[in-house]
Design an enzyme around this catalytic site. Structure first.
Site, PDB file in Angstrom:
ATOM      1  N   ARG A  50       0.853  -1.210   0.000  1.00 50.80           N
ATOM      2  CA  ARG A  50       0.000   0.000   0.000  1.00 50.80           C
ATOM      3  C   ARG A  50       0.877   1.243   0.000  1.00 50.80           C
ATOM      4  NH1 ARG A  50      -1.201   1.816   4.742  1.00 50.80           N
ATOM      5  NH2 ARG A  50      -1.920  -0.150   5.624  1.00 50.80           N
ATOM      6  N   TYR A 103     -17.668  17.008 -14.147  1.00 50.68           N
ATOM      7  CA  TYR A 103     -18.167  15.628 -14.099  1.00 50.68           C
ATOM      8  C   TYR A 103     -19.119  15.496 -12.899  1.00 50.68           C
ATOM      9  CZ  TYR A 103     -18.222  10.677 -12.964  1.00 50.68           C
ATOM     10  OH  TYR A 103     -18.635   9.414 -12.629  1.00 50.68           O
ATOM     11  N   ASP A 175      -8.374  19.277 -13.739  1.00 52.53           N
ATOM     12  CA  ASP A 175      -8.697  17.906 -14.148  1.00 52.53           C
ATOM     13  C   ASP A 175      -8.451  17.840 -15.656  1.00 52.53           C
ATOM     14  OD1 ASP A 175      -9.960  15.590 -15.061  1.00 52.53           O
ATOM     15  OD2 ASP A 175     -11.436  15.625 -13.441  1.00 52.53           O
ATOM     16  N   LYS A 200      -9.695   6.685 -18.387  1.00 52.82           N
ATOM     17  CA  LYS A 200     -10.080   7.230 -19.688  1.00 52.82           C
ATOM     18  C   LYS A 200      -8.929   7.107 -20.697  1.00 52.82           C
ATOM     19  CE  LYS A 200     -13.985   8.152 -17.648  1.00 52.82           C
ATOM     20  NZ  LYS A 200     -13.835   7.884 -16.255  1.00 52.82           N
TER      21      LYS A 200
HETATM   22  O1  P1T Z   1     -14.465   7.138 -12.903  1.00 51.63           O
HETATM   23  P1  P1T Z   1     -13.220   7.583 -12.180  1.00 51.63           P
HETATM   24  O2  P1T Z   1     -11.967   6.935 -12.674  1.00 51.63           O
HETATM   25  O3  P1T Z   1     -13.355   7.515 -10.697  1.00 51.63           O
HETATM   26  O4  P1T Z   1     -12.980   9.136 -12.572  1.00 51.63           O
HETATM   27  C1  P1T Z   1     -13.863  10.162 -12.224  1.00 51.63           C
HETATM   28  C2  P1T Z   1     -13.780  11.277 -13.240  1.00 51.63           C
HETATM   29  C3  P1T Z   1     -13.015  12.394 -12.951  1.00 51.63           C
HETATM   30  N1  P1T Z   1     -12.896  13.427 -13.817  1.00 51.63           N
HETATM   31  C4  P1T Z   1     -13.512  13.401 -15.013  1.00 51.63           C
HETATM   32  C5  P1T Z   1     -13.375  14.556 -15.945  1.00 51.63           C
HETATM   33  C6  P1T Z   1     -14.287  12.288 -15.380  1.00 51.63           C
HETATM   34  O5  P1T Z   1     -14.884  12.292 -16.568  1.00 51.63           O
HETATM   35  C7  P1T Z   1     -14.444  11.197 -14.468  1.00 51.63           C
HETATM   36  C8  P1T Z   1     -15.287  10.022 -14.782  1.00 51.63           C
HETATM   37  N2  P1T Z   1     -16.212  10.228 -15.808  1.00 51.63           N
HETATM   38  C9  P1T Z   1     -17.130   9.320 -16.256  1.00 51.63           C
HETATM   39  C10 P1T Z   1     -17.239   8.067 -15.785  1.00 51.63           C
HETATM   40  C11 P1T Z   1     -18.030   9.809 -17.316  1.00 51.63           C
HETATM   41  O6  P1T Z   1     -18.763   9.008 -17.954  1.00 51.63           O
HETATM   42  O7  P1T Z   1     -18.021  11.029 -17.573  1.00 51.63           O
END
Ligand code: P1T
Length: 384
Positions: A50, A103, A175, A200
């Site tokens: 961890r 988001y 972000d 992503k």
């Molecule tokens: O899903 P996760 O890996 O926890 O990430 C969150 C997140 C953070 N910032 C942005 C700009 C994002 O688009 C996302 C996650 N977004 C999606 C799952 C979506 O469908 O837009």
């Protein structure tokens, strides 16, 4: 080293020293603990997985290199990265100024989780940096921005907002999930911290959930490192391997994502059943000039408004054959979704309406398929 070279090599340099195996792909280090010769201190770099793990370390080095940062930290998801960041930097009574179009999950984290701990957020239309400056109060510690935003593709000027932050001793967080470091480098523009959902474009294949933070401020890094271990929202070694593998092709993928997205945006803009297209690569995008200034390409995300009702939007989605109707983005396959019913349901309907996230707004993550096939699929579905 240039971007493409770093994306393939940093963190995965073969170990050719005596006893080294020369792997060109880093092993997935599954050991959760690391033995020591001396009870008082670890023998190698690692003690418990961890706290630190060799596969994760390789990923963290590469993540830092991509954003021209000193430090990188990997997390179990984008949300885990966000939560760890807030817990590391803020305390009860502190205040965030955030872009009003974020988001949905990020807004949920701010409004439903951190508000309970006395952290306040003011949402502003950050397309005008003056709105960000005006929302600052004596408790403001963070600016939290996405650019382009999810799902309306609004931009904010990273350089100007970071300058306001520096003047007022406020940390600017960007972000950078939508652009990826291939097309935009917020730290080079003056931001303090970059955050990603590596689920992503960095992962790129819709097969791993992850998050990342990159920064160059040593003091902030130490606080994040402490909390990465204390909170423990870390990715597994296999997840780290998948993201490392994805990043190797990031540059070529991003080029094709952007090429296909530009073609699709231009096609949709001329379609009689489409009211509006939001893509920063279109000269009709109100912030096209800013996009050209702070991004080196326009990315693979776009959204558009169908001329009709929610039912028309649903019928359109049902008729598609290549695009998968699914949340998320940034994978090789094209995804399409209706933010009002999917990615942004956690935002109340009234607020969605105010922001422009209508019931007929469709968000597209343009994949790497042949663009003519994608346009044919859209054409058939819109004709229905
Ligand atoms: O899903 P996760 O890996 O926890 O990430 C969150 C997140 C953070 N910032 C942005 C700009 C994002 O688009 C996302 C996650 N977004 C999606 C799952 C979506 O469908 O837009």
């Amino acid at each position: 080293m240039k971007f493409e070279t770093k994306a393939i090599h940093i963190g995965e340099e073969p170990n050719l020293s005596q006893g080294g195996t020369g792997d060109v792909v880093i092993p997935i280090h599954l050991s959760t603990t690391f033995a020591r010769k001396d009870v008082e201190q670890p023998t190698g770099r690692y003690e418990y997985s961890r706290t630190g793990n060799p596969t994760r370390r390789a990923l963290e080095k590469r993540l830092a290199a991509l954003e021209n940062a000193q430090f990188g930290l990997a997390f179990a998801s984008g949300m885990a990265a966000e939560a760890t960041l807030i817990l590391s930097i803020l305390k009860s009574g502190d205040h965030i100024v955030a872009f009003d179009d974020l988001y949905g999950g990020t807004k949920r984290l701010f409004n439903k989780v951190f508000r309970k701990f006395g952290i306040e957020v003011t949402y502003v239309d950050a397309r005008d940096p003056e709105n960000v400056a005006r929302a600052v109060n004596q408790h403001t510690k963070l600016f939290w921005m996405e650019t382009p935003t999810n799902p309306l593709m609004k931009l904010c000027d990273i350089k100007e907002i970071s300058e306001i932050g520096k003047e007022k001793n406020i940390i600017t967080v960007i972000d950078n999930t939508f652009m990826s470091p291939y097309f935009q480098k917020p730290l080079d523009l003056g931001a303090d911290i970059v955050i990603h959902s590596t689920t992503k474009y960095l992962g790129g294949h819709s097969d791993v959930v992850g998050g990342a933070i990159m920064l160059s401020n040593q003091k902030l890094f130490e606080s994040l490192l402490f909390n990465q271990n204390s909170i423990g929202a870390v990715p597994s070694p296999f997840d780290c391997y998948l993201v490392l593998r994805g990043i190797k092709t990031l540059a070529v993928r991003m080029q094709r994502h952007a090429y296909n997205a530009q073609k699709i945006a231009e096609y949709l803009e001329h379609h009689p059943k489409v009211k509006k297209v939001y893509y920063p690569g279109l000269p009709s995008h109100p912030q096209h000039d800013l996009a050209k200034k702070q991004m080196s390409g326009f990315g693979g995300m776009l959204s558009f408004e169908i001329d009709g009702t929610l039912t028309d939007a649903k019928i359109f989605l049902k008729r598609l054959k290549i695009f998968a109707v699914a949340e998320s983005l940034g994978g090789v396959e094209s995804l399409i979704e209706l933010p009002a019913l999917m990615s942004h349901t956690s935002i109340p309907a009234k607020e969605r309406e105010k922001l422009g996230i209508s019931d007929t707004l469709i968000r597209v993550s343009v994949g790497l398929e042949d663009v003519e096939d994608l346009i044919d699929d859209l054409e058939n579905a819109l004709a229905g």
